[in-house]
Motif scaffolding. Sequence first.
Motif, PDB file in Angstrom:
ATOM      1  N   ASP A  35       0.862  -1.181   0.000  1.00 30.22           N
ATOM      2  CA  ASP A  35       0.000   0.000   0.000  1.00 30.22           C
ATOM      3  C   ASP A  35       0.894   1.225   0.000  1.00 30.22           C
ATOM      4  OD1 ASP A  35       0.475   1.087   2.714  1.00 30.22           O
ATOM      5  OD2 ASP A  35      -0.544  -0.718   3.409  1.00 30.22           O
ATOM      6  N   ILE A  36       0.323   2.378  -0.348  1.00 28.15           N
ATOM      7  CA  ILE A  36       1.129   3.560  -0.609  1.00 28.15           C
ATOM      8  C   ILE A  36       1.910   4.031   0.620  1.00 28.15           C
ATOM      9  CG2 ILE A  36      -0.862   5.071  -0.247  1.00 28.15           C
ATOM     10  CD1 ILE A  36       2.215   5.639  -2.538  1.00 28.15           C
ATOM     11  N   ASP A  37       1.294   3.980   1.802  1.00 24.98           N
ATOM     12  CA  ASP A  37       1.999   4.427   3.004  1.00 24.98           C
ATOM     13  C   ASP A  37       3.183   3.528   3.318  1.00 24.98           C
ATOM     14  OD1 ASP A  37       0.515   6.717   3.642  1.00 24.98           O
ATOM     15  OD2 ASP A  37      -1.076   5.518   4.535  1.00 24.98           O
ATOM     16  N   GLU A  38       2.985   2.227   3.135  1.00 22.14           N
ATOM     17  CA  GLU A  38       4.071   1.282   3.384  1.00 22.14           C
ATOM     18  C   GLU A  38       5.214   1.515   2.398  1.00 22.14           C
ATOM     19  OE1 GLU A  38       4.603  -3.535   4.116  1.00 22.14           O
ATOM     20  OE2 GLU A  38       2.858  -2.769   3.016  1.00 22.14           O
ATOM     21  N   PHE A  39       4.867   1.758   1.151  1.00 22.53           N
ATOM     22  CA  PHE A  39       5.895   1.991   0.136  1.00 22.53           C
ATOM     23  C   PHE A  39       6.664   3.275   0.425  1.00 22.53           C
ATOM     24  CE2 PHE A  39       6.797   3.209  -4.517  1.00 22.53           C
ATOM     25  CZ  PHE A  39       8.020   2.547  -4.495  1.00 22.53           C
ATOM     26  N   ARG A  40       5.973   4.345   0.829  1.00 20.49           N
ATOM     27  CA  ARG A  40       6.659   5.587   1.146  1.00 20.49           C
ATOM     28  C   ARG A  40       7.624   5.395   2.318  1.00 20.49           C
ATOM     29  NH1 ARG A  40       1.805   9.489  -0.393  1.00 20.49           N
ATOM     30  NH2 ARG A  40       0.804   8.616   1.437  1.00 20.49           N
ATOM     31  N   ASN A  41       7.195   4.611   3.301  1.00 24.01           N
ATOM     32  CA  ASN A  41       8.083   4.334   4.442  1.00 24.01           C
ATOM     33  C   ASN A  41       9.334   3.585   3.988  1.00 24.01           C
ATOM     34  OD1 ASN A  41       6.758   5.530   6.635  1.00 24.01           O
ATOM     35  ND2 ASN A  41       5.340   3.816   6.803  1.00 24.01           N
ATOM     36  N   VAL A  99      10.711   3.656   0.997  1.00 25.30           N
ATOM     37  CA  VAL A  99      11.567   4.580   0.243  1.00 25.30           C
ATOM     38  C   VAL A  99      12.321   5.490   1.210  1.00 25.30           C
ATOM     39  CG1 VAL A  99      11.597   6.505  -1.406  1.00 25.30           C
ATOM     40  CG2 VAL A  99      10.149   4.508  -1.839  1.00 25.30           C
ATOM     41  N   TYR A 100      11.654   5.946   2.241  1.00 26.06           N
ATOM     42  CA  TYR A 100      12.310   6.782   3.249  1.00 26.06           C
ATOM     43  C   TYR A 100      13.475   6.025   3.900  1.00 26.06           C
ATOM     44  CZ  TYR A 100      13.191   9.260   7.598  1.00 26.06           C
ATOM     45  OH  TYR A 100      13.810   9.907   8.648  1.00 26.06           O
ATOM     46  N   ASN A 101      13.233   4.785   4.297  1.00 26.59           N
ATOM     47  CA  ASN A 101      14.283   3.989   4.942  1.00 26.59           C
ATOM     48  C   ASN A 101      15.456   3.743   3.988  1.00 26.59           C
ATOM     49  OD1 ASN A 101      12.815   3.802   7.325  1.00 26.59           O
ATOM     50  ND2 ASN A 101      11.799   1.907   6.710  1.00 26.59           N
ATOM     51  N   TYR A 102      15.128   3.482   2.720  1.00 27.66           N
ATOM     52  CA  TYR A 102      16.169   3.230   1.724  1.00 27.66           C
ATOM     53  C   TYR A 102      17.024   4.480   1.528  1.00 27.66           C
ATOM     54  CZ  TYR A 102      18.324   2.240  -2.818  1.00 27.66           C
ATOM     55  OH  TYR A 102      19.226   2.058  -3.854  1.00 27.66           O
ATOM     56  N   ALA A 103      16.373   5.625   1.350  1.00 32.51           N
ATOM     57  CA  ALA A 103      17.100   6.869   1.079  1.00 32.51           C
ATOM     58  C   ALA A 103      17.907   7.316   2.288  1.00 32.51           C
ATOM     59  CB  ALA A 103      16.120   7.961   0.658  1.00 32.51           C
ATOM     60  N   SER A 104      17.303   7.269   3.458  1.00 30.06           N
ATOM     61  CA  SER A 104      17.976   7.781   4.656  1.00 30.06           C
ATOM     62  C   SER A 104      19.145   6.904   5.091  1.00 30.06           C
ATOM     63  CB  SER A 104      16.980   7.929   5.801  1.00 30.06           C
ATOM     64  OG  SER A 104      16.377   6.693   6.120  1.00 30.06           O
ATOM     65  N   PHE A 139       7.839  11.514   3.582  1.00 28.92           N
ATOM     66  CA  PHE A 139       7.543  10.142   3.197  1.00 28.92           C
ATOM     67  C   PHE A 139       6.996   9.316   4.367  1.00 28.92           C
ATOM     68  CE2 PHE A 139      10.125  11.481  -0.272  1.00 28.92           C
ATOM     69  CZ  PHE A 139       9.830  10.657  -1.331  1.00 28.92           C
ATOM     70  N   ILE A 140       7.259   9.715   5.582  1.00 31.18           N
ATOM     71  CA  ILE A 140       6.831   8.910   6.736  1.00 31.18           C
ATOM     72  C   ILE A 140       5.665   9.587   7.452  1.00 31.18           C
ATOM     73  CG2 ILE A 140       9.055   7.791   7.065  1.00 31.18           C
ATOM     74  CD1 ILE A 140       9.726   9.813   9.197  1.00 31.18           C
ATOM     75  N   LYS A 141       4.966   8.833   8.268  1.00 33.61           N
ATOM     76  CA  LYS A 141       3.741   9.305   8.902  1.00 33.61           C
ATOM     77  C   LYS A 141       4.018  10.146  10.143  1.00 33.61           C
ATOM     78  CE  LYS A 141       0.938   5.320   7.500  1.00 33.61           C
ATOM     79  NZ  LYS A 141       0.147   4.189   7.992  1.00 33.61           N
ATOM     80  N   LEU A 142       3.066  11.018  10.402  1.00 33.13           N
ATOM     81  CA  LEU A 142       3.003  11.715  11.681  1.00 33.13           C
ATOM     82  C   LEU A 142       1.883  11.078  12.497  1.00 33.13           C
ATOM     83  CD1 LEU A 142       3.310  15.528  10.826  1.00 33.13           C
ATOM     84  CD2 LEU A 142       4.817  14.235  12.310  1.00 33.13           C
TER      85      LEU A 142
END
Length: 337
Positions: free
Chosen positions: A225-231, A233-238, A286-289
Amino acid sequence: MELSKIIIHELIKESESNVVNLILSDELIPNNLESKTLITSLSESYKSDKILYAVFDESEGKYFPEKYVEYRESERDNENFISFTRAVIGNLVNLIKPITFATGGYFVFSEYQDNGYQYITVFLIRDVEGKVIKKTSNSYSIQTIEYVDTKNLAMACRINENRIEEDDVNYLSFIQLRQKEVSEYFKNWISIEQLESSSDYTKSLYSIITQIETPLNPETNIRYDIDEFRNLVYNYASSSPTKTIDIKELSLHFYQDRDKITDYAEGNNISIDAEFRYNERQLKKFIKLEVNRDGINLKFSRGALNEKVRLSSDNPNLVIIESQNFANALRREIENN
């Protein structure tokens, strides 16, 4: 692709030499299957390379942009195109002479339409040596041949004329060699100025990741799902120690396809450098609040902050959520209970 014009000029220069010769064409190459195949091959090779975005340096005395504007404002017939290309390639001679390790090649100028966009391109390609094995009467012979290498562009630049008409930034794109001294002369010749910041490109990546089809989870074979994918990508980039994002490596990691993300950006007119330093603040979108206070649990993507969820500037105790889907879901929940 719809090819309009193509012409080739040859610039001859050996490495470690300051002698430069030009072999100029007087007419366009016939617009036929062979020329269209060449430009299609070069365009595909270009799109598979690491592309950077920019604009023309519009300061006084920049030759290439001035000649391009003259052509753009002309009747744009064959003679206008020939004159434009001969003028700018002639200007390159003095720029390349002092660059010790720079070498010449074939400069392929073309004008074409692709995917609804009008382009003018400059491709620098070179001959390479290959081997052909041929059967003789009693054995085999190995013959050396020369052919044009369209798979590995030496350098290239593309002007997106639609973006110029729309006063959009990043209407220039180009590929840049690792050999900085060699590639700088090409950038100086075109008069390239890069404007976009790490913040802009991180925002562009967020837009792409939000819109593109999410990849398959290799463990479940179901799309994230989109939220999981954004997380993810955030982990990969950071995790990058240099704080850089290589778009093709990112695409390969999640899609097993180096060109998936760049092809999507290209098809949706989103400009993003193939490699850039990310902006930490923009990456956090990319990550949730998540906030849990007064019996209210509010969890949302940082990308929705100030777009769908915002703090009131008039009342410090007021949080505004502006989302039709959220409002309808809340109404249904209230009605059901």
